[in-house]
Write an enzyme that holds these catalytic residues in place. Structure first.
Site: not given
Ligand SMILES: NC(=O)c1ccc[n+]([C@@H]2O[C@H](COP(=O)([O-])OP(=O)(O)OC[C@H]3O[C@@H](n4cnc5c(N)ncnc54)[C@H](OP(=O)(O)O)[C@@H]3O)[C@@H](O)[C@H]2O)c1
Length: 248
Positions: A142, A155
């Site tokens: 991130s 986080y």
């Molecule tokens: N969106 C942003 O602004 C942003 C910015 C910087 C970095 N990121 C990073 O990008 C990555 C993806 O996030 P996203 O934005 O796409 O959000 P998201 O749609 O909430 O995706 C997160 C995914 O991780 C899975 N997950 C969470 N906990 C888990 C567990 N205990 N076991 C297995 N799977 C798990 C969730 O599925 P389930 O809940 O079904 O398990 C979900 O599919 C993350 O690492 C996040 O920190 C996002």
């Protein structure tokens, strides 16, 4: 990183950034295996991405990580890429934090899912990956790894830890031929932290197109818009960004 002809385990690939990456990697001709906790979201992802393979698992549990690594290696012996994408984000006011064991357990989940799980999965799969052609490990960190947002303090710290680990891993694996790559997202419009909390973020499709194109072109660490700037700046700018982002 070549985007085609890989066999890729992509954690958290049923939604958001992971799903956008899975769609594109599948279209490019790779086998893609995604995992997550919610069976309904895994099924929906399969409907959207023809040929997607899915496993239900909770990466917070060490036993689930062991089982996932074992099953994926048995079912997909050509596995050559791990993308550590799964993550959670919690807003935490530290001075008012719940000090009960249950309260701490909720906070600890963020550390386990965002840091312990990718390090453990990397460790479990490295013996296999080192035997594979074109092997790569891709960590999704991130922009907050570089300048934290104080309203998500744990986080931000987990992402700084994963960025640090990525640098060490790349250095250690240089002689092995396993590439170590990092995607540094800015705020992206996904359901991270809960529906509606990231609507101010950049569109996930444009973000995924841009970062994959740069990884395919051979870059090792890629950001997008604001996170591209922040990953490259010096200390004075980091402090300025911290003040700007945290309104001080
Ligand atoms: N969106 C942003 O602004 C942003 C910015 C910087 C970095 N990121 C990073 O990008 C990555 C993806 O996030 P996203 O934005 O796409 O959000 P998201 O749609 O909430 O995706 C997160 C995914 O991780 C899975 N997950 C969470 N906990 C888990 C567990 N205990 N076991 C297995 N799977 C798990 C969730 O599925 P389930 O809940 O079904 O398990 C979900 O599919 C993350 O690492 C996040 O920190 C996002």
């Amino acid at each position: 990183m070549n985007l085609s002809n890989n066999t890729i385990l992509l954690t958290g690939g049923a939604t958001g950034i992971g799903l956008a990456l899975a769609q594109r990697l599948r279209q490019a001709g790779s086998e893609v295996i995604v995992c997550g906790r919610r069976a309904d979201r895994l099924r929906e992802a399969q409907d959207q991405v023809p040929g997607l393979h899915v496993y239900a698992c909770d990466l917070a549990l060490a036993n689930d990580r062991d089982e996932l690594a074992r099953r994926v290696q048995a079912d997909f012996p050509a596995l050559n890429v791990l993308i550590n994408n799964a993550g959670i984000q919690n807003r935490v006011q530290l001075a008012q934090a719940d000090t009960s064991p249950a309260g701490w357990e909720r906070q600890r989940q963020e550390i386990i899912i965002n840091v312990e799980a990718p390090i453990h999965l990397t460790t479990l799969l490295l013996p296999h990956l080192q035997q594979q052609p074109g092997a790569a490990i891709v960590n999704v960190t991130s922009g907050l790894a570089f300048a934290p947002a104080a309203f998500v303090p744990i986080y931000s710290a987990t992402k700084a830890a994963l960025h640090s680990f990525t640098l060490s891993l790349r250095h250690q694996l240089a002689p092995t031929g396993v590439q170590v790559l990092e995607i540094v997202p800015p705020a992206v419009n996904t359901d991270l932290g809960g529906p509606g909390l990231h609507t101010f973020g950049v569109p996930v499709e444009a973000f995924a197109d841009a970062v994959l194109a740069r990884l395919a072109a051979g870059e090792q660490e890629v950001g997008y818009e604001s996170s591209e700037q922040i990953r490259l700046v010096g200390r004075a700018e980091l402090d300025a960004r911290f003040k700007q982002m945290n309104n001080r």
